[in-house]
Design a protein around this motif. Sequence first.
Motif, PDB file in Angstrom:
ATOM      1  N   GLN A 280       0.827  -1.209   0.000  1.00  0.00           N
ATOM      2  CA  GLN A 280       0.000   0.000   0.000  1.00  0.00           C
ATOM      3  C   GLN A 280       0.862   1.260   0.000  1.00  0.00           C
ATOM      4  O   GLN A 280       0.442   2.315  -0.488  1.00  0.00           O
ATOM      5  N   ALA A 281       2.082   1.151   0.526  1.00  0.00           N
ATOM      6  CA  ALA A 281       2.989   2.304   0.570  1.00  0.00           C
ATOM      7  C   ALA A 281       3.336   2.810  -0.829  1.00  0.00           C
ATOM      8  O   ALA A 281       3.724   3.971  -0.987  1.00  0.00           O
ATOM      9  N   GLY A 282       3.196   1.960  -1.836  1.00  0.00           N
ATOM     10  CA  GLY A 282       3.487   2.362  -3.203  1.00  0.00           C
ATOM     11  C   GLY A 282       2.268   2.385  -4.097  1.00  0.00           C
ATOM     12  O   GLY A 282       2.411   2.393  -5.316  1.00  0.00           O
ATOM     13  N   ALA A 283       1.081   2.425  -3.504  1.00  0.00           N
ATOM     14  CA  ALA A 283      -0.145   2.250  -4.289  1.00  0.00           C
ATOM     15  C   ALA A 283      -0.682   3.545  -4.897  1.00  0.00           C
ATOM     16  O   ALA A 283      -1.559   3.500  -5.745  1.00  0.00           O
ATOM     17  N   GLY A 284      -0.182   4.688  -4.481  1.00  0.00           N
ATOM     18  CA  GLY A 284      -0.721   5.949  -4.988  1.00  0.00           C
ATOM     19  C   GLY A 284       0.358   7.006  -5.065  1.00  0.00           C
ATOM     20  O   GLY A 284       1.538   6.707  -5.243  1.00  0.00           O
ATOM     21  N   THR A 285      -0.053   8.262  -4.900  1.00  0.00           N
ATOM     22  CA  THR A 285       0.875   9.389  -4.943  1.00  0.00           C
ATOM     23  C   THR A 285       1.491   9.601  -3.566  1.00  0.00           C
ATOM     24  O   THR A 285       0.775   9.736  -2.566  1.00  0.00           O
ATOM     25  N   ARG A 286       2.810   9.620  -3.506  1.00  0.00           N
ATOM     26  CA  ARG A 286       3.486   9.771  -2.217  1.00  0.00           C
ATOM     27  C   ARG A 286       3.391  11.223  -1.726  1.00  0.00           C
ATOM     28  O   ARG A 286       3.616  12.167  -2.491  1.00  0.00           O
ATOM     29  N   ILE A 287       3.084  11.375  -0.440  1.00  0.00           N
ATOM     30  CA  ILE A 287       3.055  12.674   0.233  1.00  0.00           C
ATOM     31  C   ILE A 287       4.123  12.635   1.317  1.00  0.00           C
ATOM     32  O   ILE A 287       3.989  11.911   2.305  1.00  0.00           O
ATOM     33  N   ASN A 288       5.175  13.401   1.153  1.00  0.00           N
ATOM     34  CA  ASN A 288       6.325  13.285   2.052  1.00  0.00           C
ATOM     35  C   ASN A 288       6.181  14.077   3.349  1.00  0.00           C
ATOM     36  O   ASN A 288       6.835  13.763   4.340  1.00  0.00           O
ATOM     37  N   SER A 289       5.359  15.102   3.348  1.00  0.00           N
ATOM     38  CA  SER A 289       5.240  15.967   4.524  1.00  0.00           C
ATOM     39  C   SER A 289       3.921  15.734   5.248  1.00  0.00           C
ATOM     40  O   SER A 289       2.853  15.668   4.621  1.00  0.00           O
ATOM     41  N   LEU A 290       3.993  15.632   6.574  1.00  0.00           N
ATOM     42  CA  LEU A 290       2.772  15.515   7.370  1.00  0.00           C
ATOM     43  C   LEU A 290       1.842  16.694   7.133  1.00  0.00           C
ATOM     44  O   LEU A 290       0.615  16.545   7.119  1.00  0.00           O
ATOM     45  N   GLY A 291       2.427  17.867   6.932  1.00  0.00           N
ATOM     46  CA  GLY A 291       1.624  19.063   6.749  1.00  0.00           C
ATOM     47  C   GLY A 291       0.815  19.065   5.472  1.00  0.00           C
ATOM     48  O   GLY A 291      -0.134  19.843   5.344  1.00  0.00           O
ATOM     49  N   ASP A 292       1.171  18.202   4.520  1.00  0.00           N
ATOM     50  CA  ASP A 292       0.446  18.148   3.247  1.00  0.00           C
ATOM     51  C   ASP A 292      -0.625  17.063   3.219  1.00  0.00           C
ATOM     52  O   ASP A 292      -1.317  16.896   2.206  1.00  0.00           O
ATOM     53  N   LEU A 293      -0.748  16.303   4.302  1.00  0.00           N
ATOM     54  CA  LEU A 293      -1.742  15.230   4.330  1.00  0.00           C
ATOM     55  C   LEU A 293      -3.156  15.785   4.459  1.00  0.00           C
ATOM     56  O   LEU A 293      -3.390  16.816   5.074  1.00  0.00           O
ATOM     57  N   ARG A 294      -4.104  15.043   3.884  1.00  0.00           N
ATOM     58  CA  ARG A 294      -5.522  15.384   3.983  1.00  0.00           C
ATOM     59  C   ARG A 294      -6.275  14.166   4.514  1.00  0.00           C
ATOM     60  O   ARG A 294      -5.855  13.012   4.315  1.00  0.00           O
ATOM     61  N   PRO A 295      -7.412  14.393   5.199  1.00  0.00           N
ATOM     62  CA  PRO A 295      -8.197  13.255   5.684  1.00  0.00           C
ATOM     63  C   PRO A 295      -8.502  12.263   4.565  1.00  0.00           C
ATOM     64  O   PRO A 295      -8.930  12.645   3.473  1.00  0.00           O
ATOM     65  N   GLY A 296      -8.244  10.994   4.830  1.00  0.00           N
ATOM     66  CA  GLY A 296      -8.434   9.939   3.833  1.00  0.00           C
ATOM     67  C   GLY A 296      -7.147   9.483   3.198  1.00  0.00           C
ATOM     68  O   GLY A 296      -7.115   8.415   2.580  1.00  0.00           O
ATOM     69  N   ASP A 297      -6.061  10.287   3.339  1.00  0.00           N
ATOM     70  CA  ASP A 297      -4.755   9.814   2.883  1.00  0.00           C
ATOM     71  C   ASP A 297      -4.290   8.669   3.778  1.00  0.00           C
ATOM     72  O   ASP A 297      -4.604   8.634   4.973  1.00  0.00           O
ATOM     73  N   LEU A 298      -3.543   7.734   3.202  1.00  0.00           N
ATOM     74  CA  LEU A 298      -2.921   6.683   4.000  1.00  0.00           C
ATOM     75  C   LEU A 298      -1.676   7.234   4.677  1.00  0.00           C
ATOM     76  O   LEU A 298      -0.980   8.092   4.124  1.00  0.00           O
ATOM     77  N   ILE A 299      -1.391   6.741   5.875  1.00  0.00           N
ATOM     78  CA  ILE A 299      -0.160   7.085   6.581  1.00  0.00           C
ATOM     79  C   ILE A 299       0.655   5.814   6.732  1.00  0.00           C
ATOM     80  O   ILE A 299       0.174   4.821   7.299  1.00  0.00           O
ATOM     81  N   ILE A 300       1.893   5.828   6.231  1.00  0.00           N
ATOM     82  CA  ILE A 300       2.786   4.680   6.333  1.00  0.00           C
ATOM     83  C   ILE A 300       3.740   4.913   7.502  1.00  0.00           C
ATOM     84  O   ILE A 300       4.424   5.946   7.553  1.00  0.00           O
ATOM     85  N   MET A 301       3.792   3.957   8.415  1.00  0.00           N
ATOM     86  CA  MET A 301       4.571   4.109   9.637  1.00  0.00           C
ATOM     87  C   MET A 301       5.628   3.000   9.741  1.00  0.00           C
ATOM     88  O   MET A 301       5.496   1.940   9.144  1.00  0.00           O
ATOM     89  N   ARG A 302       6.653   3.288  10.540  1.00  0.00           N
ATOM     90  CA  ARG A 302       7.789   2.413  10.821  1.00  0.00           C
ATOM     91  C   ARG A 302       8.741   2.339   9.620  1.00  0.00           C
ATOM     92  O   ARG A 302       8.322   2.397   8.469  1.00  0.00           O
TER      93      ARG A 302
END
Length: 346
Positions: A280-302
């Motif tokens: 899933q980490a490679g399934a869409g458009t990568r957003i590198n900054s937390l500040g650019d995230l929007r509700p519904g975006d996936l968050i990849i952790m670890r």
Amino acid sequence: MASHRRPKQPGQRFTGVLTVTAAAAVAMSTQSASADPLPDPNKKGVQAQIDRLYESATQATEKYNGAKEKAEGLQKQVKVFQEEAARKQGELNGLRERLGTVAAGQYRSGGLDPSLQLLLSQDPDSYLERAAALDRVGDRQSALLTEFLSRQRSLQQQRREATAKLRDLDSTRQELGRRKTEIQGKLREAQRLLNTLTARERARIAAEEDRANRAGARVELGDETGASPRAAAAFSAAQSRVGLPYVWGATGPNSFDCSGLTSWAFRQAGISLPRTSQAQAGAGTRINSLGDLRPGDLIIMRTDLSHVGFYAGNGQILHSPKPGAQVRYESIARSGMPFMWGVRIG
């Protein structure tokens, strides 16, 4: 400011889930907390060990999920190969009958062509591969024999590919068994460590987890705009699962592991995601900054990409975090897992 409450869920959905709360309740039913000695300072690291085991179990779960997804894909491929081989065998049998009819006619008329004799008595490959041999038969027989040989080779190739896929499937199923044993071993060890604590200490752990679940069922998310209509629909589906239990390998609708929740939620929005957090980490458009995230975006952790959830707004993640926990909102900063990047789907 939007407020989200934990939905009311039937009690039976929690059956069979390994929870710290349940372990504490059993312990307190057999031992009075008032009789416990003062907390042993040497045991203060036990909770950290349990947390590490749970984290390790969730990481192993993602590997199990990947092996399971591969096994399911291989099973479908094997079925296709086997069905195609059966179809080709049927076609080959039909050609063999036609060749037999030609041979019978030649025999009755006084002789059997050498090429047909070879075909009906043994493997004709070595004979038919020599183009010069085909001048011994008529054009009709030559075409029929050439088609037979081509179909025979195609069938043999189909069977080789099916055999290779079956070997791969068997290997993947063995890996599934190893991953399952690994996860169960880590969960048993966590339970063993939990049992070394006093009833008072277990009750404290259970209370902390209960507070985290209750706090994670009601948070202020702000009014940020969703990433996309489909991502918003997936996020809404995930929100409807708040309060349901983490179960390793589960994909809903009544229990989930981390990537099980995200893949289930996007299915409700009409989007098929890969099964594991790493995929899933490679399934869409990568957003590198937390500040650019929007509700519904996936968050990849670890750092090994072994955890995934939804960005919920206001610095919160909506996820299924670990054994003993429920689907809940949690501060990203206090989750204890490093943020790697976000993924925008749809």
